[in-house]
Write a protein that holds these residues in place. Structure first.
Motif, PDB file in Angstrom:
ATOM      1  N   ALA A   1       0.839  -1.198   0.000  1.00 50.78           N
ATOM      2  CA  ALA A   1       0.000   0.000   0.000  1.00 50.78           C
ATOM      3  C   ALA A   1       0.872   1.246   0.000  1.00 50.78           C
ATOM      4  O   ALA A   1       2.045   1.206   0.360  1.00 50.78           O
TER       5      ALA A   1
ATOM      6  N   LYS B   1      -3.122   8.820  -5.604  1.00 53.25           N
ATOM      7  CA  LYS B   1      -3.625   8.053  -6.749  1.00 53.25           C
ATOM      8  C   LYS B   1      -2.495   7.719  -7.716  1.00 53.25           C
ATOM      9  O   LYS B   1      -2.384   6.584  -8.187  1.00 53.25           O
TER      10      LYS B   1
ATOM     11  N   GLY C   1      -0.265   5.005  -6.219  1.00 53.35           N
ATOM     12  CA  GLY C   1      -0.953   3.721  -6.244  1.00 53.35           C
ATOM     13  C   GLY C   1      -0.949   3.104  -7.626  1.00 53.35           C
ATOM     14  O   GLY C   1      -0.697   1.902  -7.783  1.00 53.35           O
TER      15      GLY C   1
ATOM     16  N   GLU D   1      -2.902  -0.602  -3.575  1.00 51.99           N
ATOM     17  CA  GLU D   1      -3.961   0.257  -3.046  1.00 51.99           C
ATOM     18  C   GLU D   1      -3.365   1.561  -2.534  1.00 51.99           C
ATOM     19  O   GLU D   1      -2.266   1.564  -1.970  1.00 51.99           O
ATOM     20  N   HIS D   2      -4.116   2.640  -2.722  1.00 45.80           N
ATOM     21  CA  HIS D   2      -3.667   3.933  -2.195  1.00 45.80           C
ATOM     22  C   HIS D   2      -4.702   4.471  -1.210  1.00 45.80           C
ATOM     23  O   HIS D   2      -5.887   4.193  -1.318  1.00 45.80           O
ATOM     24  N   TYR D   3      -4.191   5.222  -0.247  1.00 49.01           N
ATOM     25  CA  TYR D   3      -5.017   5.771   0.829  1.00 49.01           C
ATOM     26  C   TYR D   3      -4.714   7.249   0.995  1.00 49.01           C
ATOM     27  O   TYR D   3      -3.585   7.687   0.771  1.00 49.01           O
TER      28      TYR D   3
ATOM     29  N   ARG E   1      -4.131  -1.829   8.862  1.00 48.24           N
ATOM     30  CA  ARG E   1      -4.059  -3.076   8.097  1.00 48.24           C
ATOM     31  C   ARG E   1      -3.171  -4.082   8.823  1.00 48.24           C
ATOM     32  O   ARG E   1      -2.028  -3.797   9.146  1.00 48.24           O
TER      33      ARG E   1
END
Length: 107
Positions: A33, A43, A46, A52-54, A63
């Motif tokens: 991530a 974005k 990612g 996945e990006h946050y 996580r």
């Protein structure tokens, strides 16, 4: 040997791309991530690294599959992110400086 699952927290510094690329190339590591509080950077990172990006690094720290994080945020945010990661029982690699004040370094 178990692969270490790593996440990069912030792409505010250009070094984040080098660190993250290196993780992707290590056979003992697995990039899982990325996070950045800037939506565009999150974005883009990612997509670039196919993970996945946050927008909130706290979501990454929650996580269970994340073993370690790389902190490459703005210098003034290093200490708090590193402390939060340690509190979440994650291993931490923090770009220098680890803190911008003595009080933050003591924490």
């Amino acid at each position: 040997m178990k692969r270490v699952n790593i996440a990069t927290l912030s792409f505010a510094h250009f070094h984040a791309y080098s660190y993250t690329r290196a993780v992707k190339e290590l056979p003992q590591a697995n990039l899982v991530a990325v996070a950045d509080d800037d939506a565009g950077r999150a974005k883009e990172a990612g997509q670039r690294f196919c993970v996945e990006h946050y927008l909130d690094y706290h979501d990454v720290l929650r996580r269970e599959d994340v073993d370690a994080v790389i902190v490459t945020s703005e210098n003034t945010k290093h200490a708090q992110i590193a402390i939060d990661a340690a509190d979440a029982k994650k291993h931490v690699l923090c770009e220098k400086p680890m803190a911008t004040t003595l009080a933050d370094a003591d924490r």
